[in-house]
Design an enzyme around this catalytic site. Structure first.
Site, mmCIF file in Angstrom:
data_model
loop_
_atom_site.group_PDB
_atom_site.id
_atom_site.type_symbol
_atom_site.label_atom_id
_atom_site.label_comp_id
_atom_site.label_asym_id
_atom_site.label_seq_id
_atom_site.Cartn_x
_atom_site.Cartn_y
_atom_site.Cartn_z
ATOM 1 N N GLY A 4 0.914 -1.149 0.055
ATOM 2 C CA GLY A 4 -0.122 0.061 -0.045
ATOM 3 C C GLY A 4 0.895 1.410 -0.115
ATOM 4 N N ARG A 26 0.860 5.789 -2.060
ATOM 5 C CA ARG A 26 0.757 7.051 -1.431
ATOM 6 C C ARG A 26 0.533 6.942 0.262
ATOM 7 N NH1 ARG A 26 -5.809 6.559 -3.067
ATOM 8 N NH2 ARG A 26 -6.458 6.014 -0.878
ATOM 9 N N VAL A 69 -3.179 -7.244 -2.175
ATOM 10 C CA VAL A 69 -2.569 -8.241 -0.925
ATOM 11 C C VAL A 69 -3.560 -9.370 -0.954
ATOM 12 C CG1 VAL A 69 -0.803 -6.449 0.027
ATOM 13 C CG2 VAL A 69 -3.665 -6.744 0.710
ATOM 14 N N ASN A 115 1.233 -2.508 5.204
ATOM 15 C CA ASN A 115 0.479 -1.000 5.537
ATOM 16 C C ASN A 115 -0.815 -1.132 4.656
ATOM 17 O OD1 ASN A 115 0.711 1.994 5.780
ATOM 18 N ND2 ASN A 115 0.559 1.512 3.435
ATOM 19 N N SER A 170 -4.107 0.102 14.235
ATOM 20 C CA SER A 170 -4.431 1.394 14.562
ATOM 21 C C SER A 170 -5.075 1.353 16.039
ATOM 22 C CB SER A 170 -5.940 1.616 13.714
ATOM 23 O OG SER A 170 -6.671 2.684 14.033
ATOM 24 N N TYR A 215 -13.352 -2.190 10.571
ATOM 25 C CA TYR A 215 -11.982 -1.579 10.501
ATOM 26 C C TYR A 215 -11.617 -2.067 11.815
ATOM 27 C CZ TYR A 215 -8.195 1.832 9.898
ATOM 28 O OH TYR A 215 -6.933 2.431 9.902
ATOM 29 N N ALA A 233 -12.169 -4.227 14.071
ATOM 30 C CA ALA A 233 -12.048 -5.719 14.298
ATOM 31 C C ALA A 233 -10.791 -6.212 13.126
ATOM 32 C CB ALA A 233 -13.286 -6.342 13.745
ATOM 33 N N LYS A 253 -8.357 -4.383 12.720
ATOM 34 C CA LYS A 253 -6.987 -3.696 13.230
ATOM 35 C C LYS A 253 -6.712 -4.572 14.486
ATOM 36 C CE LYS A 253 -5.813 -1.086 9.901
ATOM 37 N NZ LYS A 253 -4.651 -1.408 9.018
HETATM 38 P P1 NAP Z 1 -4.355 5.707 1.999
HETATM 39 O O1 NAP Z 1 -3.779 7.116 1.873
HETATM 40 O O2 NAP Z 1 -5.821 5.375 1.569
HETATM 41 O O3 NAP Z 1 -3.303 4.490 1.475
HETATM 42 C C1 NAP Z 1 -3.484 3.250 1.512
HETATM 43 C C2 NAP Z 1 -3.257 2.469 0.225
HETATM 44 O O4 NAP Z 1 -3.374 1.248 0.092
HETATM 45 C C3 NAP Z 1 -3.624 2.885 -1.116
HETATM 46 O O5 NAP Z 1 -2.587 3.427 -2.226
HETATM 47 C C4 NAP Z 1 -4.353 1.882 -1.514
HETATM 48 O O6 NAP Z 1 -4.713 1.806 -3.198
HETATM 49 C C5 NAP Z 1 -3.552 0.705 -1.089
HETATM 50 N N1 NAP Z 1 -4.294 -0.486 -1.052
HETATM 51 C C6 NAP Z 1 -5.826 -0.661 -0.913
HETATM 52 N N2 NAP Z 1 -6.154 -1.815 -1.131
HETATM 53 C C7 NAP Z 1 -4.860 -2.697 -1.523
HETATM 54 C C8 NAP Z 1 -4.768 -3.903 -1.675
HETATM 55 N N3 NAP Z 1 -5.910 -4.885 -1.800
HETATM 56 N N4 NAP Z 1 -3.498 -4.282 -2.195
HETATM 57 C C9 NAP Z 1 -2.402 -3.700 -1.986
HETATM 58 N N5 NAP Z 1 -2.807 -2.121 -1.907
HETATM 59 C C10 NAP Z 1 -3.954 -1.594 -1.368
HETATM 60 O O7 NAP Z 1 -4.211 5.068 3.530
HETATM 61 P P2 NAP Z 1 -3.266 5.652 4.839
HETATM 62 O O8 NAP Z 1 -3.864 6.576 5.512
HETATM 63 O O9 NAP Z 1 -1.954 6.058 4.297
HETATM 64 O O10 NAP Z 1 -3.136 4.198 5.620
HETATM 65 C C11 NAP Z 1 -2.141 3.363 5.456
HETATM 66 C C12 NAP Z 1 -2.293 2.526 6.837
HETATM 67 O O11 NAP Z 1 -2.344 3.095 7.868
HETATM 68 C C13 NAP Z 1 -3.596 1.588 6.518
HETATM 69 O O12 NAP Z 1 -3.577 0.176 6.842
HETATM 70 C C14 NAP Z 1 -4.520 2.365 7.635
HETATM 71 O O13 NAP Z 1 -5.539 1.499 8.169
HETATM 72 C C15 NAP Z 1 -3.650 2.717 8.694
HETATM 73 N N6 NAP Z 1 -4.036 3.942 9.577
HETATM 74 C C16 NAP Z 1 -4.161 4.846 9.102
HETATM 75 C C17 NAP Z 1 -4.649 5.859 10.013
HETATM 76 C C18 NAP Z 1 -4.913 7.172 9.431
HETATM 77 O O14 NAP Z 1 -5.195 8.174 10.110
HETATM 78 N N7 NAP Z 1 -4.608 7.835 8.013
HETATM 79 C C19 NAP Z 1 -4.745 6.042 11.107
HETATM 80 C C20 NAP Z 1 -4.540 4.526 11.652
HETATM 81 C C21 NAP Z 1 -4.176 3.472 10.869
HETATM 82 P P3 NAP Z 1 -5.950 2.386 -3.727
HETATM 83 O O15 NAP Z 1 -6.244 3.770 -3.114
HETATM 84 O O16 NAP Z 1 -5.642 2.229 -5.184
HETATM 85 O O17 NAP Z 1 -7.074 1.607 -3.346
#
Ligand code: NAP
Length: 243
Positions: free
Chosen positions: A12, A15, A60, A86, A138, A151, A153, A155
């Site tokens: 992931g 971005r 994934v 990630n 998370s 979500y 569950a 995490k």
């Molecule tokens: P994000 O900007 O939405 O980036 C997630 C990336 O994962 C996107 O590029 C997405 O691609 C990719 N992805 C989605 N489904 C996938 C798959 N099946 N196989 C491979 N790649 C896939 O999210 P983020 O905020 O950076 O979050 C990254 C991680 O941190 C996640 O696990 C999220 O749950 C965790 N997290 C984030 C926060 C927060 O506040 N942002 C807080 C706690 C935890 P597409 O866009 O093309 O689907």
């Protein structure tokens, strides 16, 4: 931190938090594998990393694509030292309105995807007798959150996966830890309603939202030699949100 001659695979990472982690590993000298479901995003992200990176499109949730991800990594780079699980999504709504497909999709990507990647990576790391796996969980995996039953569950499940795989892999020189971010500014949180964001931010002791780099710092630490005696742990990086 020096990750020269090490190979880091980040899922992931086209971005957001994943891309920030990939950038930091690249700057620290690692050979980075950008892996994401978004093919164009993979190519763009890989091209912008210092020293270049190997970009591999992989979903994934697909055993075949995860197998191909590690086969290509081994063919081109010869080893796997760090894996960051990630890739993750949200499909938020109250439980009574939550469709079965919203549940399945979030659990599939966030939890099953991490299992498939961990399984494939640990085969390689066990032969090497070394490796670092960092799972991006998370804070809601620890606290729960209304509107995020699927979500939170997934995490919480990821924390169980972290501890179980830490127990299975420690004897082979592999550590497995989780980072639990709070509210981090990315496209994922940009989609949240403003009122919900303000409510979250009111509770953050360090008076700002987190950045993807805040999470990358924690991941780098857990992947480094400095954390060689830490395994099965959850490092909360939330600016004091859950204190
Ligand atoms: P994000 O900007 O939405 O980036 C997630 C990336 O994962 C996107 O590029 C997405 O691609 C990719 N992805 C989605 N489904 C996938 C798959 N099946 N196989 C491979 N790649 C896939 O999210 P983020 O905020 O950076 O979050 C990254 C991680 O941190 C996640 O696990 C999220 O749950 C965790 N997290 C984030 C926060 C927060 O506040 N942002 C807080 C706690 C935890 P597409 O866009 O093309 O689907």
């Amino acid at each position: 931190m020096d990750f020269s001659n090490q190979v880091a695979v980040i899922t992931g990472s086209a971005r957001g938090i994943g891309l920030a982690i990939a950038r930091r590993f690249a700057v620290a000298g690692a050979k980075v594998v950008i892996c994401d479901i978004d093919e164009t995003g993979v190519a763009e992200a890989a091209a912008q990393l210092s020293g270049g990176a190997l970009g591999i499109k992989a979903d994934v949730t697909s055993v075949d694509e995860v197998t191909a991800l590690f086969d290509q990594t081994m063919k081109e780079l010869g080893r796997v030292d760090v894996v960051v699980n990630n890739a993750g999504i949200t499909r938020d709504t109250l439980m009574l309105r939550m469709k079965e497909e919203d549940w399945d999709m979030v659990l599939d990507i966030n939890l099953k995807g991490s299992f498939l990647v961990t399984k494939a990576a640990s085969r390689i790391m066990m032969k090497q007798r070394s490796g670092r796996i960092v799972n991006i969980s998370s804070v809601v995996g620890l606290t729960g959150n209304a509107g995020q039953a699927n979500y939170s569950a997934s995490k919480a499940g990821l924390i169980g996966l972290t501890k179980s795989s830490a127990k299975e892999l420690a004897a082979r020189g592999i550590t497995v830890n989780a980072v639990a971010p709070g509210f981090i500014e990315t496209e994922m949180t940009r989609a949240m309603p403003d009122a919900a964001k303000e409510e979250f931010l009111k509770q953050v002791l360090i008076n700002r939202p987190g950045t993807p780099d805040d999470i990358a710092s924690a991941v780098m630490f857990l992947a480094s030699d400095m954390a060689s005696y830490i395994t099965g742990q959850v490092l909360i990086v939330d600016g004091g949100l859950t204190v």
